[in-house]
Write a protein that holds these residues in place. Structure first.
Motif, short mmCIF file in Angstrom:
data_model
loop_
_atom_site.label_atom_id
_atom_site.label_comp_id
_atom_site.label_asym_id
_atom_site.label_seq_id
_atom_site.Cartn_x
_atom_site.Cartn_y
_atom_site.Cartn_z
N THR A 142 0.76 -1.30 0.14
CA THR A 142 0.22 -0.18 0.13
C THR A 142 0.77 1.21 -0.13
N PHE A 174 -8.27 0.96 3.41
CA PHE A 174 -9.09 1.61 2.24
C PHE A 174 -10.65 2.01 2.71
N GLU A 175 -11.19 1.28 3.25
CA GLU A 175 -12.64 1.89 3.97
C GLU A 175 -12.39 3.00 4.51
N ARG A 197 -11.85 0.40 -4.44
CA ARG A 197 -12.05 -0.98 -4.48
C ARG A 197 -10.90 -1.56 -5.67
N GLN A 200 -7.27 -1.41 -3.85
CA GLN A 200 -7.20 -2.59 -2.88
C GLN A 200 -7.01 -3.78 -3.64
N ARG A 201 -7.81 -4.09 -4.51
CA ARG A 201 -7.25 -5.31 -5.36
C ARG A 201 -5.69 -5.47 -5.77
N ASN A 204 -3.54 -5.72 -2.67
CA ASN A 204 -3.46 -7.42 -2.51
C ASN A 204 -2.55 -8.24 -3.24
#
Length: 347
Positions: A142, A174-175, A197, A200-201, A204
């Motif tokens: 991140t 992220f949220e 979103r 975030q993918r 990950n």
């Protein structure tokens, strides 16, 4: 000494699909030197038999230089021990079960910061794949992405990057960043949430690459054992110098560093891909690229994890020459899988 050549140049291309490779778990199965017939190795736990291996406060961790530190809790004593000679400190006979278990400690410490007698062995040593990357890998991935967002993304991306700098790291960052963008910066959820979103993918995917790279086998220790074994064979006057084993070891020396150099090159290419100037608002291509690098690293590690741990159990002076010969054959067969080690930009 092992080859210290630097990794291959970093590629800017998506890794090609994995070629047809044999099943690594069925390919020329590795038998650990000294293992009894039918014995499952590695075991699920670091369950030493010697009672002195279970003294209170005894544990293992890596020091700053990568060596094995044997740690005892009394008087804050830290005793640094070379893993090659640690069995002498603990009076463990070469080739014994406890000796072989002790030689798994370096591989375990590539997956955890500290391990103690009786602890379960990390999943990668048992061929278990980690589905969810650990928090520190996610944080590192991140961080790299935030740096890129701040310099390249549009207004929403830069706001998201600023918000992520101000929330605690972890799976929920992220949220929390989306909520901050909405409440503090006034961006509509319909704009910033889909971007978060997608990112975030991507985070990950890159975190899985970092985790797989960190869990690679201890190639350098394996290389040292191979070189030391060849030196011992050369000095053994009772061993026929022109034997098949000696020639096999001579063939190993110039190429034993191949899996280490290949995995280093793939990991470097994955990190370089995260720094390239590409639009992060549509990161699908970059996610697929990271997944490809992770698959490449996983292929190498699964082929070599058990074999590298088996080499670590070799004591050049006492291990049966037939068992060394079997390991040399295993190693040469894996090195012959040239597609396993192709550079990231090779088709």
């Amino acid at each position: 000494m092992p080859d210290q050549a630097s990794p291959a140049p970093v590629s800017h291309a998506i890794p090609p699909p994995r070629p047809e490779l044999p099943d690594p778990r069925r390919f020329d199965p590795v038998v650990f030197p000294g293992a009894e017939a039918g014995e499952v190795w590695p075991p699920t736990h670091l369950n030493f038999h010697a009672p002195w291996m279970h003294e209170a406060g005894l544990g293992f961790e890596r020091d700053a230089s990568g060596g094995i530190a044997v740690v005892r809790s009394f008087a804050h004593l830290r005793l640094l021990v070379d893993i090659d000679t640690a069995h002498q400190l603990f009076d463990l006979a070469p080739g014994s079960r406890d000796f072989r278990l002790l030689r798994l400690v370096p591989a375990a410490l590539r997956c955890v910061e500290r391990i103690m007698p009786g602890d379960p062995l990390p999943g990668p040593l048992l061929d278990e794949e980690e589905e969810v990357p650990e928090e520190h890998h996610l944080y590192a991935a991140t961080t790299a992405m935030v740096e890129r967002l701040a310099g390249q993304a549009g207004e929403e991306g830069q706001a998201l990057a600023e918000a992520m700098r101000r929330v605690p790291p972890g799976p929920g960052m992220f949220e929390a960043a989306v909520a901050r963008c909405i409440t503090r910066f006034g961006f509509p959820m319909a704009t910033v949430a889909p971007l978060a979103r997608r990112l975030q993918r991507l985070a990950n995917a890159h975190a899985r690459v970092l985790a797989t790279a960190a869990a690679q086998p201890d190639y350098e220790s394996m290389e040292k054992v191979v070189f030391r074994t060849r030196q011992t064979l050369g000095a053994d006057r009772g061993w026929v110098g022109g034997g098949l084993l000696t020639r096999a070891m001579d063939n190993l020396l110039p190429q034993i560093s191949r899996p280490r150099r290949a995995s280093a090159a793939i990991a470097a290419a994955a990190e370089e891909a995260m720094r390239r100037p590409l639009p992060l608002e549509a990161p699908t291509r970059l996610i697929l690229e990271q997944d490809g690098y992770r698959d490449r690293l996983l292929d190498i590690s699964v082929f070599w994890r058990r074999l590298s741990a088996a080499w670590m159990t070799v004591d050049p002076d006492t291990t049966d020459r037939r068992e060394i010969e079997a390991l040399a054959r295993n190693t040469l067969r894996r090195l012959a899988l040239t597609s396993l080690y192709r550079a990231p930009d090779e088709p």
